[in-house]
Design a protein around this motif. Sequence first.
Motif, PDB file in Angstrom:
ATOM      1  N   TYR A 128      -0.907 -19.696 -48.266  1.00 28.38           N
ATOM      2  CA  TYR A 128      -1.547 -19.350 -47.007  1.00 28.38           C
ATOM      3  C   TYR A 128      -2.332 -20.538 -46.456  1.00 28.38           C
ATOM      4  N   ASP A 129      -3.051 -20.269 -45.344  1.00 34.63           N
ATOM      5  CA  ASP A 129      -3.758 -21.340 -44.647  1.00 34.63           C
ATOM      6  C   ASP A 129      -4.759 -22.049 -45.556  1.00 34.63           C
ATOM      7  N   ASP A 130      -5.008 -23.312 -45.227  1.00 31.04           N
ATOM      8  CA  ASP A 130      -6.021 -24.117 -45.909  1.00 31.04           C
ATOM      9  C   ASP A 130      -5.814 -24.127 -47.425  1.00 31.04           C
ATOM     10  N   ARG A 174       1.617 -29.717 -42.073  1.00 28.67           N
ATOM     11  CA  ARG A 174       0.240 -30.133 -41.779  1.00 28.67           C
ATOM     12  C   ARG A 174      -0.707 -29.860 -42.955  1.00 28.67           C
ATOM     13  N   MET A 196      -5.379 -17.629 -46.094  1.00 21.34           N
ATOM     14  CA  MET A 196      -6.757 -17.323 -45.725  1.00 21.34           C
ATOM     15  C   MET A 196      -7.455 -18.609 -45.305  1.00 21.34           C
ATOM     16  N   LEU A 197      -8.067 -18.541 -44.128  1.00 25.44           N
ATOM     17  CA  LEU A 197      -8.717 -19.738 -43.600  1.00 25.44           C
ATOM     18  C   LEU A 197      -9.906 -20.148 -44.457  1.00 25.44           C
ATOM     19  N   LEU A 198     -10.179 -21.427 -44.428  1.00 25.50           N
ATOM     20  CA  LEU A 198     -11.410 -21.958 -44.994  1.00 25.50           C
ATOM     21  C   LEU A 198     -12.255 -22.344 -43.783  1.00 25.50           C
ATOM     22  N   THR A 255      -1.876 -23.570 -35.251  1.00 22.81           N
ATOM     23  CA  THR A 255      -1.879 -24.122 -36.610  1.00 22.81           C
ATOM     24  C   THR A 255      -3.009 -23.575 -37.466  1.00 22.81           C
ATOM     25  N   ASN A 256      -3.939 -22.863 -36.857  1.00 26.70           N
ATOM     26  CA  ASN A 256      -5.137 -22.353 -37.532  1.00 26.70           C
ATOM     27  C   ASN A 256      -6.101 -23.446 -37.962  1.00 26.70           C
ATOM     28  N   GLU A 257      -5.889 -24.670 -37.513  1.00 24.90           N
ATOM     29  CA  GLU A 257      -6.839 -25.733 -37.857  1.00 24.90           C
ATOM     30  C   GLU A 257      -8.105 -25.580 -37.025  1.00 24.90           C
TER      31      GLU A 257
END
Lengths: 922, 85
Positions: free
Chosen positions: A192-194, A375, B1-3, B75-77
């Motif tokens: 998943y993200d990050d 990315r 899951m975002l940080l 991109t969720n950045e």
Amino acid sequence: MTSRRMAGWQGEPVRFRFDGRDYEGVRGDTLASALLANGVRTVAASPALGRPRGIYAAWTEEPNALVRYGVEPMAQATTLDLTEGLDATSLRGRGRLSEEPDTSRYDAVHAHCDVLVVGAGPAGLAAAAAAAGTGARVIIADDRPVAGGSLPDTAETVGGVPGDEWAATTLAELGGRPDVRVLSRTSVFGYYDDNYLVAVERRGADAYSRERVWRIRARQVVLATGAHERPIAFAGNDRPGVMLAGSARAYANRHGVLPGARAVVFTTNDSAYAAARDLAAAGVEIAAIVDTRDTAGHAQDGTEVLTGHVVTAVGGDEGVSSVTVSGAGHVDREIEADLLLVSGGWNPLVHLFSQAGGELRHDDATGSFVPGPVRQAVEVAGAARGVFTLAGCLEDGAAAGARAAEAAGFRMGDAFRIPETPAEEPAEPAAHLWLVEAADYATHFVDLQRDVTVADVMKATGAGLRSVEHVKRYTTAGTAHDQGKLSGVLTSAVVGHALGLPLADLGTTTFRAPYVPVGFSTLAGRDRGALHDPVRTTSLHEWHVAYGAPFENVGQWKRPWYYPRAGEDMEAAVLRECHAVRTSVGAMDASTLGKIDVQGPDAAEFLDRLYTNMMSTLKVGAIRYGVMCRPDGMVFDDGTVIRLADDRFLVTTTTGNAAAVLDWMEEWLQTEWPHLRVYCTSVTEHWATVALAGPGSRDVLAGLAPGLAVDAASFPFMTWRDTEVAGLAARVCRISFSGELAYEINVNAWDGLALWEAVMGTGTVTPYGTETMHVLRAEKGYPIVGQDTDGTVTPADLGMDWVVSKKKPDFIGKRSFARADTSRPDRKHLVGLLPADPGRLLPEGAHLVETGTLPEPPVPTLGHVTSSYRSAVLGSTFALALVSGGRDRMGEELYVPLGDELVPVTVTSHILYDPEGARRDG
Amino acid sequence: MLLIPCPWCGPRDEAEFHYGGQAHVAYPENPAALSDEEWARYLFFRDNPEGRFAERWNHTAGCRRWFNAVRNTATNEIEAREVIA
């Protein structure tokens, strides 16, 4: 049955049952290898067509060999460890859940690392060793029980020792480092993200927790996930005895099992020649290698190679008995064989990379897709990016591991020395053949698990579908646990064949988590049963339990619902409790009401902005009921506001909304009105609150609080007093949620039980629960926010214009009351309903219609019942409802459709009892 | 899951945060002076871009502070963040 185990293969015997028959395998077997060792060929019937199916692969890509055992509804025989006494059943048709509850324990671990390496094959081990040498914190996760990736399958040597031995030693060395964590039998299934990755660790039935979910946040990730062999679509390619060539090689080298006696090898590339060599050495007779290319690979002396040939038919009903091969300019030949090994090339395993948001690029050399730009902070190494030589994978992995560690801020560690590997013969370029063309594609399978054939794909493209995503949905190819492992690239290629488009233009379907099936119980972990959500109880809870009260869940709170006496059902208990409050006195635990201490020089100004009515004019010692709206004018919460001092208020909220109201206050203070000097603190649990209600409540209070002047003139409605009640420091508020004379006595939560017992000790007070509270407030037409409202209801809809200030220049929601929408005459108003039959209880949620006979659908509905009870004091059932233009319908007869019936009701005011408010002062 | 980089607590898991929608949608100075359409625009209309989007976050399970962040919705950045007030 003859054993197909290689002579001299050592192993501790393990007994197991499959489909009711007893077998023996050896420690280290999977269920699949043990079945093959016992000569079991047919292990499944395909779900849609019921065709016999055999073991096709040797690990997670297996499409056929699904079994049930214990509470596990669907497991792959190819990944299932053989354990003593294992009793497995083949899945014929669809899976079904176990009737037995899963009593195993499941846990979760949260972890952080500098470098996460996925896969402990040659590339992954090299990456982990290179990264660990820099001092980086490394986690290496591998889904196999033993390290080495494909090394135990291919039996290659590394550093002069057998590859599996090198892998085990390297992993053990890594595991000995303080900053490295080795996770075996652990499948990373989501990216998943990050750089947040989720894995499942399968620890086995004997471990403290059977499985653990790892939630890992990694600075850098190295994906060394390897590759899957690609099938070829040809007639009868689903017969038991058809197997991927590399998988057959794995059974021979890893498990000492010969999956057949006489094999035909059908290949587009050199890798199957190595498989043929190993199988021949193990004792399988290689009848012929059928190579689609014009140039042969390096076959063993004496092995017949048919270049420029393909397999066009498979003979045998239950399993392969012969293979028909064709080549241009040659006469078709039928070759006797019980095993047909297939290799259509290798697909780099890009699932996780794709989940990470990485772009895939078509690669001519592999005929598949390889990682492109991404990315996220991720490296891909080895076969997962199309590097297929052992030396290449070791080098590639070491470089990727070093780069990842450097990117995470680590440098100049112990260099990882790449071990020696035997010289590899240069490979002939592979051919890319997806399907063997034929007149009829009914048994050319592209997805064995879903029984999808080339004919099905062509039906989809014939229907006009061009996107592989659409073809996937139309045919179901690549769904379920396959998730494109075997069927993905093949399906895309067949779509390309049908449409005359290059594979590169079509791409793949999106890869989604989970890469392997994961149980819901694993994901739930400990968050089940009583631990699913926190339970909140008041300081009086034990008393309610002892008194036999059933509990109602209100948010996370347990509230006593009613207190049944011997022989009473709920209806009888509630009618008795209601009667007691209306005629004598009752007490309720009201501790769960949300309480927020609001203080600061601007507290009054702040509350004026939040509430629809004026709070700044409230005098110290007094109490006011208030309503809060959202900016759209819809009711958000209600409660009382107590002024404790010029700069201090105590605000109560509904039980379920306490946290939301505090959030709301903080949001406005921080984002819109940071200049207001106000501080909000939740004090819900600081206080225990006992509501004392009924005409006899004044006498009870007077007896308990001798120092308090309780007469109506000294202690008027909507005021509060600090005093002692039952010898306890208390704040008594004269407010009522029942219409009766009533008090709310607040004490320190520690003193709650003492207060309650003192109240009960008077002998005259009837305890009542939330159901009675609901009936009493509904008789008075007091709405419950969230029950009688639903976020589309204004104060005016509730008949509460009086709570909306006309004087204040603004408050949250005010402007919306001037919108055309909020003054529409057909808005739904809160009204009362009296059923024509006073014994008829309307279900909450029931709809209302205008006419006594239903028109043709769609039937226009006027609104719905929000609250419905039996009333002791009305001698009838009654309901509250939100009804379109309800206030203009007083006395009208409406109808509630219930099943085949239309139940007549009369619309009344929502205030059904004591509309004059005469009972308030006792 | 975002940080998500909380300006007060540092990078934390998305699960600790509450999403607050588009940033810089201020409560109007004088709502009474607005036309119905202007008020409706404040109440109901929000941007939904593909790309950079300024939005509000509240670190509910941490410091409970609101802040703004610019997130690339494709991109969720998270590219930037700012403390409110």
